[in-house]
Design a protein around this motif. Sequence first.
Motif, PDB file in Angstrom:
ATOM      1  N   LYS A 242      35.232  35.725  30.956  1.00 46.99           N
ATOM      2  CA  LYS A 242      36.514  35.540  31.638  1.00 46.99           C
ATOM      3  C   LYS A 242      36.349  34.628  32.852  1.00 46.99           C
ATOM      4  O   LYS A 242      37.205  33.766  33.109  1.00 46.99           O
ATOM      5  CB  LYS A 242      37.076  36.898  32.064  1.00 46.99           C
ATOM      6  CG  LYS A 242      38.417  36.834  32.774  1.00 46.99           C
ATOM      7  CD  LYS A 242      38.904  38.228  33.142  1.00 46.99           C
ATOM      8  CE  LYS A 242      40.213  38.180  33.922  1.00 46.99           C
ATOM      9  NZ  LYS A 242      40.673  39.553  34.298  1.00 46.99           N
ATOM     10  N   ALA A 243      35.261  34.799  33.592  1.00 44.54           N
ATOM     11  CA  ALA A 243      35.035  33.985  34.789  1.00 44.54           C
ATOM     12  C   ALA A 243      34.960  32.505  34.459  1.00 44.54           C
ATOM     13  O   ALA A 243      35.375  31.648  35.253  1.00 44.54           O
ATOM     14  CB  ALA A 243      33.754  34.433  35.489  1.00 44.54           C
ATOM     15  N   ALA A 244      34.440  32.189  33.273  1.00 50.26           N
ATOM     16  CA  ALA A 244      34.315  30.783  32.872  1.00 50.26           C
ATOM     17  C   ALA A 244      35.668  30.121  32.679  1.00 50.26           C
ATOM     18  O   ALA A 244      35.758  28.886  32.670  1.00 50.26           O
ATOM     19  CB  ALA A 244      33.493  30.674  31.593  1.00 50.26           C
ATOM     20  N   THR A 245      36.717  30.896  32.535  1.00 54.55           N
ATOM     21  CA  THR A 245      38.067  30.324  32.411  1.00 54.55           C
ATOM     22  C   THR A 245      38.748  30.198  33.767  1.00 54.55           C
ATOM     23  O   THR A 245      39.881  29.738  33.851  1.00 54.55           O
ATOM     24  CB  THR A 245      38.936  31.193  31.478  1.00 54.55           C
ATOM     25  OG1 THR A 245      39.181  32.470  32.093  1.00 54.55           O
ATOM     26  CG2 THR A 245      38.263  31.391  30.138  1.00 54.55           C
ATOM     27  N   TYR A 246      38.037  30.588  34.826  1.00 57.53           N
ATOM     28  CA  TYR A 246      38.571  30.519  36.199  1.00 57.53           C
ATOM     29  C   TYR A 246      37.833  29.470  37.040  1.00 57.53           C
ATOM     30  O   TYR A 246      37.803  29.578  38.264  1.00 57.53           O
ATOM     31  CB  TYR A 246      38.445  31.877  36.881  1.00 57.53           C
ATOM     32  CG  TYR A 246      39.518  32.883  36.537  1.00 57.53           C
ATOM     33  CD1 TYR A 246      40.504  33.229  37.448  1.00 57.53           C
ATOM     34  CD2 TYR A 246      39.529  33.503  35.300  1.00 57.53           C
ATOM     35  CE1 TYR A 246      41.483  34.170  37.140  1.00 57.53           C
ATOM     36  CE2 TYR A 246      40.494  34.448  34.978  1.00 57.53           C
ATOM     37  CZ  TYR A 246      41.469  34.778  35.900  1.00 57.53           C
ATOM     38  OH  TYR A 246      42.420  35.715  35.581  1.00 57.53           O
ATOM     39  N   GLY A 247      37.240  28.505  36.410  1.00 58.40           N
ATOM     40  CA  GLY A 247      36.562  27.459  37.169  1.00 58.40           C
ATOM     41  C   GLY A 247      35.090  27.683  37.412  1.00 58.40           C
ATOM     42  O   GLY A 247      34.445  26.885  38.091  1.00 58.40           O
TER      43      GLY A 247
END
Length: 307
Positions: A242-247
Amino acid sequence: MPLIGTKEMFARAYKEGYAIGAFNVNNMEIIQGIMEAAQEEKAPLILQVSAGARKYAGQVYIKKLIEAALVETDHPLALHLDHGQDFEICKQCIDGGFSSVMYDGSHLDFEENIAVTKQVVEYAHERGVVVEAELGRLAGIEDDVQSDKSIYTDPDQAVEFVERTGCDSLAIAIGTSHGAYKFTGEARLDFDRLEKITNMLPEYPIVLHGSSSVPQEFVEMANKYGGDIGAAKGVPEELLRKAATYGVCKINIDTDIRLAMTAVIRKHFAENPSHFDPRQYLKPARQAVKDMVQHKIKNVLGCSNKI
């Protein structure tokens, strides 16, 4: 193929919503396992060297092992210094041919962190090397990096820090921690804080340290064959994805590799008590590294087939 920086890697990762794995290396088998996994997955790759690795193997040995890997493949690869504690260590690695360095001034106050980071950035950029910095502090222990508590990154300070230092990427604190014992209760990351920082620094690459997931099957394997790892608990993989979709463009992974190697070696010795040739137990250990990295690339980082 020569070593490359991370700017182009991160630009594509940010645009397409995946992260690049930065895997810590300490010896030949770890490097070989990581390289084999990245090549099979056609994934961009960062190999990083900590202060502990430099003390254990020596900077020249590590660099030459990575050069050997580059002779055998044209796989794009960045060589990164992890947690450079002062300007001199960063300078040594820049002068020694690293394509990326991290200056970790998280132990300093805000102004001191800015001052030294800016010094590293100026020296590195003049030589075509990119710089990662850190704002906020992670709890836990990794080699010489140790803190009893986390200090979450302030979004407003993050913007000022990036503007004043010119660093190319920023490691932030949102709830991850170093080592194998990250959480005692439910694992949580502060996605509201991450989203705010990402919105305030659009298209800017964010880094997560302390992001091993501590797979329980390897904890159980190690303990079954004589280990005493205890209640180790890492960051759930779904939170990292999920973090990878937040920059978040770079995710550091170290403990999971150590754990997989150690568990497999313990199992090998228990099942083969007569073995004493290091090749006999380091071969399955190398395969364990490869399998772990391949899993991370496919299922956590989402960067398969990105080169």
